[in-house]
Design an enzyme around this catalytic site. Structure first.
Site: not given
Ligand code: UDP
Length: 314
Positions: A32, A36, A58, A146, A150
């Site tokens: 992480d 958030t 990442v 977003y 995705k």
């Protein structure tokens, strides 16, 4: 012993997944960058020999030592106000982050499961949503960062599966709730609990006639666990089909908390807010033998226990 890398490990879903895989006897590497995420969600895991934490973003090259059996990619800002505030990071973690992790999966011969979302259906014109529906997304709207990240994530995952033969799994997650959601993440459930506990107005956006279908986190984790271990590589919806309007949802939380000072108030509806959302879970039922076990009544009770404590500390 299976070795598992979980990204977004300090987040709401990531931390519950760490718990589950440790309980199943796996070695868990949690990763992480705490954008958030909250270390408080996993601090109980630090004493365990089979848990390691990697503080890493990442979107940069990802490496972990040793063998790797599974990667679960759950890193991403995930609430509308988060991705409005962090649009570029949201795009990068879904796109570049996924690319890096697929590269790692290929290198290690690991199976990779990605956290996709009901947002790939956008403001859906098909109801309930089946996996065959291609969606109705505004690419340049506030949610586009977003939704399109995705959608790209699904596309590149399929490309690695088809071109490189990487073993991949795609879960499309519908609204999920439970302990460890951030009090101030802006999503409807934490907002309503906080407002109800404090005796404030519950901020219903629009007229509250828009619908969502809320799944308790333990059910979601079970579905993900089964999907990872299945041999099915196409997307699978995991969510609870019990659909409710946001106004009714507010009323349920008012009744549960029972604070006479709290009441519903109305605020403008955000742009591109989906009008309806309900998963068709036929695939999950047939392929995984999965369906939700926790009713909203029970799930909300458990979640209230958590929010009672954290709202006080906020
Ligand atoms: N919503 C609301 N009040 C709030 C926060 C959200 O009425 O304080 C509404 C929002 O407009 C949406 C639904 O609740 O229709 C679910 O919003 P959330 O941000 O939880 O997730 P979404 O499903 O939209 O990604």
């Amino acid at each position: 012993m299976k070795r598992v890398l979980i990204t977004g490990a300090a987040g709401f879903l990531g931390s519950h997944l760490c718990d589950r895989f440790l309980k199943e006897g796996c070695h868990v590497m949690g990763m992480d960058n705490l954008l958030t995420g909250d270390l408080g969600n996993i601090e109980h895991l630090f004493p365990l020999n089979e848990f390691e934490f990697y503080y890493h973003d990442v979107t940069k090259f990802v490496h972990v030592p040793g063998e790797l059996d599974y990667i679960l990619h759950f890193a991403s800002p995930a609430s509308p106000i988060d991705y409005l505030q962090m649009p570029i990071q949201t795009m990068k973690v879904g796109a570049l982050g996924t690319h890096n992790l697929l590269g790692l999966a290929k290198e290690k011969g690991a199976r990779m499961l990605i956290a996709s979302t009901s947002e790939v259906y956008g403001d859906p014109l098909v109801h309930p949503q089946t996996e065959e529906y291609w969606g109705n997304v505004n690419p340049i709207g506030p949610r586009g960062v977003y939704d399109e990240a995705k959608r790209f994530q699904e596309a590149i995952t399929m490309a690695y599966h088809n071109y490189h033969g990487v073993e991949t799994r795609i879960v499309r997650i519908f609204n999920t709730y439970g302990p460890r959601m951030r009090v101030n993440d802006g999503r409807v459930l934490p907002a309503f609990f906080k407002q109800a506990i404090r005796g404030e107005g519950l901020t219903v956006f629009g007229d509250g006639s828009q619908t969502r279908s809320f799944c308790y986190v333990d059910d979601l984790v079970e579905g993900i666990y089964r999907l990872l271990h299945s041999d099915y590589h196409l997307p699978v919806n995991i969510g609870n089909p019990a659909e409710i309007t946001i106004k009714e949802f507010g009323e349920e939380i008012l009744a549960l908390v029972g604070n006479p000072a709290a009441k519903l108030i109305y605020k403008p509806l955000p742009q591109d807010d989906p009008k309806q959302r309900q998963p068709n879970i036929t695939k999950a039922r047939e392929i995984l033998g999965w369906e939700p076990q926790v009713s909203r009544e029970e799930g909300l009770k458990r979640t209230y226990e958590y929010f009672k404590e954290v709202v006080e500390l906020d």
